[in-house]
Design an enzyme around this catalytic site. Sequence first.
Site, PDB file in Angstrom:
ATOM      1  N   ASP A  45       0.852  -1.196   0.000  1.00 62.38           N
ATOM      2  CA  ASP A  45       0.000   0.000   0.000  1.00 62.38           C
ATOM      3  C   ASP A  45       0.891   1.251   0.000  1.00 62.38           C
ATOM      4  OD1 ASP A  45      -2.417   1.408   0.155  1.00 62.38           O
ATOM      5  OD2 ASP A  45      -2.499   1.317   2.355  1.00 62.38           O
ATOM      6  N   HIS A  46       0.633   2.179  -0.903  1.00 63.41           N
ATOM      7  CA  HIS A  46       1.356   3.467  -0.952  1.00 63.41           C
ATOM      8  C   HIS A  46       2.882   3.342  -0.982  1.00 63.41           C
ATOM      9  CE1 HIS A  46      -2.183   6.010  -0.614  1.00 63.41           C
ATOM     10  NE2 HIS A  46      -2.637   5.193   0.324  1.00 63.41           N
ATOM     11  N   HIS A  60      -7.624   9.883   3.986  1.00 62.28           N
ATOM     12  CA  HIS A  60      -7.240   8.854   4.949  1.00 62.28           C
ATOM     13  C   HIS A  60      -7.607   9.259   6.384  1.00 62.28           C
ATOM     14  CE1 HIS A  60      -4.170   7.682   1.741  1.00 62.28           C
ATOM     15  NE2 HIS A  60      -4.982   6.661   1.851  1.00 62.28           N
ATOM     16  N   ASP A  90      -8.710   0.638   6.463  1.00 66.62           N
ATOM     17  CA  ASP A  90      -7.758   0.495   7.558  1.00 66.62           C
ATOM     18  C   ASP A  90      -8.336   1.056   8.856  1.00 66.62           C
ATOM     19  OD1 ASP A  90      -5.549   0.185   9.148  1.00 66.62           O
ATOM     20  OD2 ASP A  90      -4.326   1.694   8.154  1.00 66.62           O
TER      21      ASP A  90
HETATM   22  O1  TD3 Z   1      -4.312   3.222   1.986  1.00 67.07           O
HETATM   23  N1  TD3 Z   1      -5.185   3.129   2.991  1.00 67.07           N
HETATM   24  C1  TD3 Z   1      -4.763   2.554   4.272  1.00 67.07           C
HETATM   25  C2  TD3 Z   1      -3.743   3.436   4.983  1.00 67.07           C
HETATM   26  C3  TD3 Z   1      -4.323   4.730   5.463  1.00 67.07           C
HETATM   27  C4  TD3 Z   1      -4.083   5.011   6.938  1.00 67.07           C
HETATM   28  O2  TD3 Z   1      -5.245   4.749   7.716  1.00 67.07           O
HETATM   29  C5  TD3 Z   1      -6.477   3.566   2.791  1.00 67.07           C
HETATM   30  O3  TD3 Z   1      -6.767   4.123   1.750  1.00 67.07           O
HETATM   31  C6  TD3 Z   1      -7.547   3.323   3.876  1.00 67.07           C
HETATM   32  O4  TD3 Z   1      -8.003   4.530   4.410  1.00 67.07           O
HETATM   33  P1  TD3 Z   1      -8.933   4.660   5.713  1.00 67.07           P
HETATM   34  O5  TD3 Z   1      -8.184   5.553   6.660  1.00 67.07           O
HETATM   35  O6  TD3 Z   1     -10.222   5.312   5.264  1.00 67.07           O
HETATM   36  O7  TD3 Z   1      -9.190   3.315   6.285  1.00 67.07           O
HETATM   37 ZN    ZN Z   2      -4.601   4.871   0.858  1.00 67.86          ZN
END
Ligand code: TD3
Ligand code: ZN
Length: 309
Positions: free
Chosen positions: A82-83, A180, A256
Site C-alpha cells: 500500500d502506498h 485517509h 484500515d
Molecule cells: O491506503 N489506505 C490505508 C492506509 C491509510 C491510513 O489509515 C487507505 O486508503 C484506507 O483509508 P482509511 O483511513 O479510510 O481506512
Molecule cells: Zn490509501
Amino acid sequence: MALVTSKEMFAKALKSDYAVGAFNVNNMEIIQGIVDAVKEENAPVILQVSAGARKYARPAYLMKLVEAAVIDTGLDICLHLDHGEDFEICKKCVDDGFTSVMIDGSKHPYEENIALTKQVVEYAHAHGVVVEAELGKLAGVEDNIKVDARSATFTDPEEAAEFVQRTGVDSLAIAIGTSHGAYKFKGEPYLDFERLKTIHNLIPDTPLVLHGASTVLPEFVNKCNQYGGNIPGAQGVPEDMIRESTKWGICKVNIDTDLRLAMTAEVRKFLIENPAEFDPRKYLSPARAAIQGMVQHKIKNVLNASGKR
Ligand code: TD3
Ligand code: ZN
C-alpha cells in the site's frame, strides 16, 4: 489456494456491482480476523501492507504470516504493498513475493509520476506482479471548506486516460473526495460521482481504486470513548456512497481506520471490564473477533462481495 495477483478478481468485479476489500494488516490477529471473515463470506480478498507496517511486523514474519493464512484457510490471497513511495520499496516487495504493489507518485508532477510508475510497472510485470498507481491527491480535511478549491486536486479524467495508456498500469487509485484517517469531512460528506463516471467511461477496462474508504461508524468511536478513549468528532464516508462507487469502476476499496477502531474498542472494553487480567490472549481474542465482525459487515453490506470468490 495460493498467493495470487488481483487480475482475475478485478476482471470479475469490473463486470459487476461489487468491489474487492483491501484490508491493511500488520500482525497475526488482524490477518486471522480478516481471513476468517473472508472464508465465512466466500469473498475475494486483498491483504495490504504499508512500508511502515512491513517494518513493524518485519518482512520475514509478514510473508510467513500471510503464507500461513493461505495454508490455514485454503483461500487465494492477493498480497499488496500500500502506498509504495519509491522504486526501491516496490522492488523489495516484488522480491519478497508480494503479488501486487502500489507506486504512489501522486505527490510528484504528472510527468514524473508517469516516469516513476513506468519504471515500477516494467520491473513488476517482468516478475508477474501487478501494479496500482495513483493520480490526483486525496483531500485533507482542511481542504473541505471549499469544494471548488478542493476539486482542483481531484483526478483529471483526461489525464487519467492518458496516464493509464502511457504507464501500462493495472489499476488506478483516484481522488474524488475521500481522505485517509478518521476525519474525512468537516461538513456534509461529498464525493464527486460525476467525475468518477467520466473517468470510468473514458477507461472502462481499468479497475479503479478507492482509498480512504473507511466509514468510521459512530458505534465504534463511541465504544472507544465509553472505555476511556478520547477520539473527537470522527467522520467517515457513508456506506451508501461506497456501494454507489462500485457501480462506476471501483473494484478495490481500501479499509484500515475501521479495523483499527473495531480492534481498539474491544481491547479498551476488555481491559476496563477486567482490570485484574493480564494475559494478552484474553484481550486479543475479542479484538480478533471484532476484526472478523467488521470485515464480514463490509463484505456483506458495503462491498456487496459475499459469495463472489
Ligand atoms: O491506503 N489506505 C490505508 C492506509 C491509510 C491510513 O489509515 C487507505 O486508503 C484506507 O483509508 P482509511 O483511513 O479510510 O481506512
Ligand atoms: Zn490509501
